[in-house]
Write a protein that holds these residues in place. Structure first.
Motif, PDB file in Angstrom:
ATOM      1  N   PHE A 136      43.165  47.006 -18.827  1.00 47.65           N
ATOM      2  CA  PHE A 136      43.057  46.867 -17.370  1.00 47.65           C
ATOM      3  C   PHE A 136      44.261  47.458 -16.650  1.00 47.65           C
ATOM      4  CE2 PHE A 136      39.822  43.646 -18.363  1.00 47.65           C
ATOM      5  CZ  PHE A 136      38.838  44.014 -17.451  1.00 47.65           C
ATOM      6  N   PHE A 140      43.993  50.608 -14.012  1.00 49.48           N
ATOM      7  CA  PHE A 140      44.380  50.509 -12.609  1.00 49.48           C
ATOM      8  C   PHE A 140      45.627  51.323 -12.283  1.00 49.48           C
ATOM      9  CE2 PHE A 140      42.150  46.208 -12.880  1.00 49.48           C
ATOM     10  CZ  PHE A 140      40.991  46.702 -12.308  1.00 49.48           C
ATOM     11  N   LEU A 178      52.661  47.411 -12.177  1.00 50.99           N
ATOM     12  CA  LEU A 178      51.859  48.020 -11.119  1.00 50.99           C
ATOM     13  C   LEU A 178      52.699  48.349  -9.895  1.00 50.99           C
ATOM     14  CD1 LEU A 178      48.504  46.033 -11.259  1.00 50.99           C
ATOM     15  CD2 LEU A 178      49.043  48.277 -12.208  1.00 50.99           C
ATOM     16  N   VAL A 219      46.678  41.267 -11.232  1.00 44.78           N
ATOM     17  CA  VAL A 219      46.543  42.715 -11.137  1.00 44.78           C
ATOM     18  C   VAL A 219      45.672  43.082  -9.945  1.00 44.78           C
ATOM     19  CG1 VAL A 219      45.452  44.713 -12.232  1.00 44.78           C
ATOM     20  CG2 VAL A 219      46.971  43.262 -13.558  1.00 44.78           C
ATOM     21  N   VAL A 220      44.540  42.402  -9.805  1.00 41.92           N
ATOM     22  CA  VAL A 220      43.634  42.685  -8.685  1.00 41.92           C
ATOM     23  C   VAL A 220      44.331  42.409  -7.356  1.00 41.92           C
ATOM     24  CG1 VAL A 220      41.480  41.993  -7.570  1.00 41.92           C
ATOM     25  CG2 VAL A 220      41.566  42.260 -10.057  1.00 41.92           C
ATOM     26  N   LEU A 223      46.846  45.160  -6.650  1.00 41.49           N
ATOM     27  CA  LEU A 223      46.192  46.394  -6.215  1.00 41.49           C
ATOM     28  C   LEU A 223      45.866  46.336  -4.727  1.00 41.49           C
ATOM     29  CD1 LEU A 223      43.777  47.061  -9.202  1.00 41.49           C
ATOM     30  CD2 LEU A 223      45.690  48.488  -8.491  1.00 41.49           C
ATOM     31  N   GLY A 228      45.745  50.156  -3.716  1.00 43.27           N
ATOM     32  CA  GLY A 228      45.256  51.024  -4.784  1.00 43.27           C
ATOM     33  C   GLY A 228      46.333  51.855  -5.428  1.00 43.27           C
TER      34      GLY A 228
END
Length: 266
Positions: A136, A140, A178, A219-220, A223, A228
């Motif tokens: 994942f 991403f 991220l 993580v979501v 983002l 993004g």
């Protein structure tokens, strides 16, 4: 470049003393080890202090991410530039820190330790959860990551804190990746050795089902915050390196004075 080691620890009295002593013997770490006792009810702080660490205390268990953040903030304020993070369970031989320090000459690079879990005999559940997280985060981030859960890392302190990672648990390390990608931080991976003791001797607070799910959720959320993974400016670091931060509710008891190594209590 001033380098230190940071060891987040919870209920780690069995191993934290040995890990601290081994880290202090690694010349590249400069003889400074910060152990962040994350609300332990055992003798974690006592054992770490007896082994020569500077111990930072959380009054209650806040999570690995909170412990890492506390250690980084204190180390930056104490004038350090880079931190090597190690788990307190003895999984990461402290002398592997040299691999991370030699992996890239850029002091602003984030260097990730990469374990061979199969060769090391890691439990199958750990291997599966790591693969899920790797999949994942790589998807991403738009680039492959070989090991997104390894706690052995080299962090540029000011740059890392400026990323403003918010998670207090295990997802902190995924969130940092991220946010680093979004901010254009140089990320380097380095193979490292890992030790998995026999099953009856293992100490872990990582749930191989629950925690990967929390990591994916973080993580979501990250983002969404970084739109993004488009480049976003980093927030300013919370403390200049020349100043020591005032005590806060997160760290009401700081003992930055490293004691001389002594025999740990039985």
């Amino acid at each position: 470049m001033r380098i230190c080691a940071i060891i987040p620890a919870y209920q780690a009295e069995r191993n934290v003393g040995d890990v601290t002593r081994e880290a202090l013997r690694v010349d590249a770490l400069g003889g400074t080890v910060f152990v962040v006792d994350d609300g332990s009810s055992d003798r974690t702080a006592e054992r770490a202090r007896a082994a020569g660490a500077s111990v930072l205390l959380h009054p209650v268990n806040l999570g690995k991410g909170a412990a890492l953040r506390t250690g980084m903030e204190f180390a930056l304020a104490a004038g350090f530039d880079v931190a090597i993070t190690l788990d307190a369970d003895g999984q990461h031989p402290p002398d592997e820190a040299r691999r991370l320090l030699d992996a890239d000459a850029d002091p602003e690079a984030l260097v990730l330790g990469v374990r061979d879990l199969v060769a090391a005999g890691a439990p199958r559940a750990n291997q599966i959860s790591n693969r899920i997280s790797n999949f994942f985060l790589s998807l991403f981030a738009g680039r492959p990551f070989a090991d997104t859960q390894c706690g052995l890392r080299r962090y540029p302190l000011r740059r890392t804190l400026s990323l403003d990672a918010r998670d207090d648990g295990y997802a902190f390390e995924a969130e940092i990746l991220l946010r680093a990608v979004a901010a254009g931080v140089r990320i380097v991976e380095a193979p490292t050795r890992v030790i998995y003791p026999p099953e009856d001797e293992r100490l872990t607070h990582f749930d191989s089902v629950r925690d990967p799910a929390r990591i994916v959720a973080r993580v979501v959320a990250t983002l969404a915050l970084t739109r993004g993974l488009r480049h976003v400016p980093a927030a300013p670091a919370p403390f200049p390196p020349a100043r020591r931060p005032a005590a806060s509710p997160r760290v009401p008891d700081l003992d930055p004075r490293p004691s001389q190594p002594t025999a740990a209590p039985p």
